[in-house]
Design an enzyme around this catalytic site. Sequence first.
Site, PDB file in Angstrom:
ATOM      1  CG  HIS A  52      -1.947  -1.116   1.140  1.00  0.00           C
ATOM      2  ND1 HIS A  52      -2.866  -1.260   0.119  1.00  0.00           N
ATOM      3  CD2 HIS A  52      -2.163  -2.182   1.968  1.00  0.00           C
ATOM      4  CE1 HIS A  52      -3.610  -2.343   0.332  1.00  0.00           C
ATOM      5  NE2 HIS A  52      -3.192  -2.922   1.437  1.00  0.00           N
ATOM      6  CD  GLU A 156      -3.691  -9.355   4.770  1.00  0.00           C
ATOM      7  OE1 GLU A 156      -3.835  -8.313   5.425  1.00  0.00           O
ATOM      8  OE2 GLU A 156      -2.954  -9.411   3.762  1.00  0.00           O
ATOM      9  CG  ASP A 182      -6.946  -6.520   4.270  1.00  0.00           C
ATOM     10  OD1 ASP A 182      -7.906  -5.986   3.679  1.00  0.00           O
ATOM     11  OD2 ASP A 182      -5.767  -6.234   4.022  1.00  0.00           O
TER      12      ASP A 182
HETATM   13  C1  3PY Z   1      -4.027  -5.304   7.706  1.00  0.00           C
HETATM   14  O1  3PY Z   1      -4.280  -4.940   8.865  1.00  0.00           O
HETATM   15  O2  3PY Z   1      -4.850  -5.817   6.937  1.00  0.00           O
HETATM   16  C2  3PY Z   1      -2.665  -5.126   7.186  1.00  0.00           C
HETATM   17  O3  3PY Z   1      -2.385  -5.575   6.109  1.00  0.00           O
HETATM   18  C3  3PY Z   1      -1.686  -4.345   7.997  1.00  0.00           C
HETATM   19  O4  3PY Z   1      -1.569  -3.080   7.436  1.00  0.00           O
HETATM   20 MG    MG Z   2      -3.956  -6.244   4.964  1.00  0.00          MG
END
Ligand code: 3PY
Ligand code: MG
Length: 266
Positions: A52, A156, A182
């Site tokens: 990102h 995630e 995420d």
């Molecule tokens: C998330 O929290 O999804 C991440 O990828 C950390 O930035």
């Molecule tokens: Mg993430």
Amino acid sequence: MTEVSAIDSFAEKIRTGGHGGLLSAWVGIPEPMFVHHLAQEGFDSVVLDMQHGMWDMASASNAVGQCRSAGKPAIARIPVGDFAVASRLLDAGCTGIIAPMVNSVADAEALVKFTKYPPLGERSWGPTLALNHMRLSADEYLRTANQLTLTIAMVETRAALEAVDGILGVEGIDGIFVGPADLSIALSNGAKLAPDTDEIDRALAHIIARCRAHKKFVCAFGSDGARAGALLKLGCDMAIPSADTAQLRSGAARSIAAARTFAAGG
Ligand code: 3PY
Ligand code: MG
């Protein structure tokens, strides 16, 4: 063999534990000098966020040099599925790779293929900058790179949560990094961004227990310093006490507020 530097002992340190909890900076602003300044603070490592954040290969490679000249190891988070860039970042001297959205055993195996030399993977030879940074001969690097560098899979999504034991079972996956933002979106089917909740903590506790069972380390992103402390308390080996942009803006806001308060006589 040349002695391993304090920077390059990071991989061993996070694998073996007993460090009391590590903290890493998280940088998306693509400026190597900014990394050099931030790395003077008490961080154990610096993550360059190429998913990102706005880094390209040239700026990220220069940032690795600035980070190492400040005495800290650099870790890179790559864009989703961009495993070829992972090999190049290791060639540039990164100590670790964090790969987002590793959702299956097949994803984990593909990641290992690009980040570990045989017999674990199929990483191709060409670590020119890494040899310079680490002051190792080609033979020494080939012998030790799989140990001195870290391959970290992000959990995630729901699929990754379900596959976590399989992912941890892939030889060459050194540890897990949990993305609470995420994960919260996934667990709520897109209804909310809520990374700091009991639901996420329950998922985290499960992931931490599975990592312990597999004798692998676990890291997570914290939205601020206190949350990072809570993540270490939950059992994470490494946590992020918020990203560069948040730290920059909160530092600026604190200075402005202090100046206004003083000027107003208070
Ligand atoms: C998330 O929290 O999804 C991440 O990828 C950390 O930035
Ligand atoms: Mg993430």
